[in-house]
Design a protein around this motif. Structure first.
Motif, mmCIF file in Angstrom:
data_model
loop_
_atom_site.group_PDB
_atom_site.id
_atom_site.type_symbol
_atom_site.label_atom_id
_atom_site.label_comp_id
_atom_site.label_asym_id
_atom_site.label_seq_id
_atom_site.Cartn_x
_atom_site.Cartn_y
_atom_site.Cartn_z
ATOM 1 N N ASP A 75 1.167 -1.364 0.159
ATOM 2 C CA ASP A 75 -0.332 0.148 0.282
ATOM 3 C C ASP A 75 0.736 1.061 -0.211
ATOM 4 N N GLU A 76 0.519 2.613 -0.597
ATOM 5 C CA GLU A 76 1.275 3.569 -0.662
ATOM 6 C C GLU A 76 0.724 4.431 0.558
ATOM 7 N N VAL A 77 1.317 5.243 0.689
ATOM 8 C CA VAL A 77 0.684 6.965 2.209
ATOM 9 C C VAL A 77 1.752 7.803 1.275
ATOM 10 N N ILE A 78 0.973 8.625 1.234
ATOM 11 C CA ILE A 78 1.433 9.872 0.889
ATOM 12 C C ILE A 78 1.777 10.908 2.386
ATOM 13 N N VAL A 79 2.781 11.363 2.573
ATOM 14 C CA VAL A 79 3.628 11.570 3.534
ATOM 15 C C VAL A 79 4.071 12.803 3.231
ATOM 16 N N PRO A 80 4.151 14.816 3.554
ATOM 17 C CA PRO A 80 5.083 15.351 3.431
ATOM 18 C C PRO A 80 7.231 15.140 4.134
ATOM 19 N N SER A 81 7.368 15.799 3.023
ATOM 20 C CA SER A 81 8.956 15.691 3.212
ATOM 21 C C SER A 81 9.476 16.190 3.819
ATOM 22 N N PHE A 82 8.738 17.034 4.773
ATOM 23 C CA PHE A 82 9.847 17.616 5.428
ATOM 24 C C PHE A 82 8.535 18.005 6.877
ATOM 25 N N THR A 83 9.174 16.680 7.569
ATOM 26 C CA THR A 83 7.945 16.126 9.115
ATOM 27 C C THR A 83 8.671 15.448 9.939
ATOM 28 N N ALA A 101 5.538 14.133 -0.505
ATOM 29 C CA ALA A 101 4.970 14.939 -1.657
ATOM 30 C C ALA A 101 5.824 16.400 -0.756
ATOM 31 N N ASP A 102 5.463 17.391 -1.435
ATOM 32 C CA ASP A 102 6.640 18.227 -1.309
ATOM 33 C C ASP A 102 6.294 19.647 -0.384
ATOM 34 N N SER A 103 6.676 20.435 0.125
ATOM 35 C CA SER A 103 5.774 21.318 0.961
ATOM 36 C C SER A 103 5.905 22.189 -0.049
ATOM 37 N N CYS A 104 4.546 23.544 0.182
ATOM 38 C CA CYS A 104 3.963 24.142 -0.861
ATOM 39 C C CYS A 104 4.961 25.838 -0.442
ATOM 40 N N SER A 347 10.860 21.199 0.491
ATOM 41 C CA SER A 347 11.072 20.771 1.203
ATOM 42 C C SER A 347 12.748 21.340 1.183
ATOM 43 N N LEU A 348 12.607 20.764 0.939
ATOM 44 C CA LEU A 348 14.764 21.119 0.270
ATOM 45 C C LEU A 348 14.994 22.158 1.383
ATOM 46 N N ARG A 349 14.849 23.383 0.184
ATOM 47 C CA ARG A 349 15.090 24.860 0.957
ATOM 48 C C ARG A 349 14.237 25.199 2.443
ATOM 49 N N PHE A 350 13.167 24.792 2.962
ATOM 50 C CA PHE A 350 13.111 24.713 4.103
ATOM 51 C C PHE A 350 13.999 24.654 4.930
ATOM 52 N N SER A 351 14.429 23.154 4.805
ATOM 53 C CA SER A 351 15.392 22.587 5.302
ATOM 54 C C SER A 351 17.105 23.443 5.742
ATOM 55 N N GLN A 352 17.028 23.568 4.319
ATOM 56 C CA GLN A 352 18.680 24.507 4.133
ATOM 57 C C GLN A 352 18.622 25.642 4.782
ATOM 58 N N CYS A 353 17.333 26.608 4.761
ATOM 59 C CA CYS A 353 17.198 27.989 5.201
ATOM 60 C C CYS A 353 16.299 28.370 6.569
ATOM 61 N N LEU A 354 15.810 27.280 7.204
ATOM 62 C CA LEU A 354 14.893 27.791 8.454
ATOM 63 C C LEU A 354 15.771 28.048 9.688
ATOM 64 N N MET A 355 14.736 28.549 10.445
ATOM 65 C CA MET A 355 16.089 28.495 11.305
ATOM 66 C C MET A 355 14.429 28.781 12.534
ATOM 67 N N ARG A 356 14.819 27.933 13.709
ATOM 68 C CA ARG A 356 13.427 28.320 14.739
ATOM 69 C C ARG A 356 14.349 28.943 16.028
ATOM 70 N N LEU A 357 13.199 30.616 16.498
ATOM 71 C CA LEU A 357 13.932 31.033 17.285
ATOM 72 C C LEU A 357 13.097 30.152 18.940
ATOM 73 N N PRO A 358 13.443 30.502 20.249
ATOM 74 C CA PRO A 358 13.131 30.761 21.610
ATOM 75 C C PRO A 358 11.386 30.585 21.542
ATOM 76 N N LEU A 359 10.682 29.920 21.690
ATOM 77 C CA LEU A 359 9.529 30.230 22.296
ATOM 78 C C LEU A 359 8.565 29.531 23.536
ATOM 79 N N PHE A 360 8.471 30.247 24.154
ATOM 80 C CA PHE A 360 8.043 29.314 25.368
ATOM 81 C C PHE A 360 7.358 29.758 26.258
ATOM 82 N N PHE A 361 6.729 29.847 27.057
ATOM 83 C CA PHE A 361 5.916 30.665 28.296
ATOM 84 C C PHE A 361 6.017 31.863 28.908
ATOM 85 N N ALA A 362 7.299 31.159 29.667
ATOM 86 C CA ALA A 362 8.431 32.261 30.078
ATOM 87 C C ALA A 362 8.893 33.240 29.983
ATOM 88 N N LEU A 363 9.173 32.913 28.815
ATOM 89 C CA LEU A 363 9.405 33.951 27.377
ATOM 90 C C LEU A 363 9.357 34.942 28.148
#
Length: 381
Positions: A75-83, A101-104, A347-363
């Motif tokens: 069986d085939e299941v379509i899944v996002p590459s970026f996950t 499947a690719d990202s938008c 997906s590759l572009r997001f992998s190479q260029c995306l950066m997450r910043l700190p985000l938590f309740f006590a920030l």
């Protein structure tokens, strides 16, 4: 040097009291007791999920979903590459062939246009991931599923309390999975939940959940004894986990309001850098309402992203990257019989260029401003 971590778990105040109550005062602490049932009812009533079952992780919820829809080898299941790997691994464990499947172009969520290209006669399901708490284009995904008689599974690990066109994440697809890992908005250390919106899966889900037995029906007094009647596993968390989770769910409004406030502060402070063409901020689709789970920035290339990450790290700020495209993983390379390795450039572009910043309740506001100022100083230095 003071440091700003990427994440810091938030305690609401009643976690330990509820855990003590579960351990000392209740007759059942092994799972599916009063605290579990409270949490499950909360998800059903607040988020419009037909049936909710707590699990030990989001990974377990996805594995339950794969069993429920009776995935078979081939069986085939379509899944996002970026996950995260669990999104694909849950179905590989049942013998499925994964088609990525690719990202938008403008957001890391799965691209319905690419999904449509990947559907074949062997496709059984589409799994979507609501990245950063932003719900995918579920109108387009549901239309593809209906036209091709496919199951839709929402990986809503990051999307508790998110909405799309007035409906909550996890209430739209046939099945859904949530996470309460310590990095999520609402936490239990580890933990997850399976959402069942297609009633045809409800009865079997309880059996799979209870190690392949009809013990849940027995516990409700519907049977004189229970027995082994299907495959399953030990998917239930203990009441200790559920007690911790209840304390968090009772404060969900407070948690969400603060996280969204932080998200909006980041956006406002960094907008001037986007206007200078130095970075790109998240673009939330018109019908989606994000939940303040994550704030990320997009850099022009991987070298600049990595240089900024190192620059911030040297100043005590923990910024992190995210997923590598799963079709490029060592597992995919070694198992062509299980993985359709079609390149996913977005997906590759997001992998190479995306950066997450700190985000938590006590920030604090001061810390948010320090992070924004540090990013600006990187460009002005």
């Amino acid at each position: 040097m003071e440091t700003i971590p990427f994440n810091k778990p938030f305690l609401c105040g009643k976690e330990f009291a509820y855990i003590e109550d579960a351990v000392v005062n209740k007759l059942k602490i092994s799972g599916n007791g009063e605290y579990s049932q409270w949490c499950q009812k909360f998800f059903e009533e607040r988020f419009g999920i037909h049936k909710a079952l707590l699990t030990t992780s989001c990974t377990d919820a996805l594995e339950m979903a794969a069993i429920l829809i009776d995935i078979q080898p081939g069986d085939e299941v379509i899944v996002p590459s970026f996950t995260f790997v669990s999104t694909a691994n849950a179905f590989v464990l049942r013998g499925a062939r994964i088609v990525f499947a690719d990202s938008c172009v403008d957001f890391p969520n799965i691209d319905p246009v690419d999904v449509a290209r990947k559907i074949t006669k062997r496709t059984r399901a589409i799994v979507v991931v609501h990245y950063a708490g932003v719900v995918c284009d579920m109108h387009a995904i549901q239309a593809l599923a209906e036209a091709n008689q496919l199951v839709v599974i929402e990986d809503a690990a990051q999307a508790v309390d998110s909405q799309f066109d007035g409906r909550y994440a996890g209430s739209i697809g046939d099945l859904s999975a949530f996470s309460f890992h310590e990095t999520k908005n609402v936490i239990a250390g580890e933990g997850g939940l399976l959402g069942i919106n297609n009633p045809k899966y409800e009865a079997r889900a309880e059996i799979i959940w209870e190690k392949g037995t009809n013990r849940s029906a027995f516990s409700r007094g519907e049977l004189a004894k229970y027995s082994w009647i299907d495959i399953g596993s030990s998917f239930l968390p203990s009441e200790v986990t559920a007690a911790f989770l209840r304390a968090q769910l009772e404060r969900i409004e407070t948690i969400q309001n603060r996280r969204k406030e932080i998200w909006n502060n980041y956006y406002g402070l960094l907008k001037r850098l986007e206007e200078r063409g130095l970075l790109a901020l998240p673009q939330i689709p018109p019908l989606a309402e994000q939940n303040g789970h994550m704030f990320f920035i997009m850099m022009p290339d991987s070298q600049t992203r990595d240089e900024l990450k190192n620059y911030m790290g040297a100043r005590g700020i923990s910024a992190v990257t995210h997923y590598l495209p799963l079709e490029s993983s060592p597992f995919a390379e070694k198992h062509p019989e299980l993985i359709e390795r079609m390149m996913c450039p977005n997906s590759l572009r997001f992998s190479q260029c995306l950066m997450r910043l700190p985000l938590f309740f006590a920030l604090t506001q001061k810390e948010i401003e320090t992070i924004a100022d540090t990013i600006e100083s990187f460009y002005d230095s």
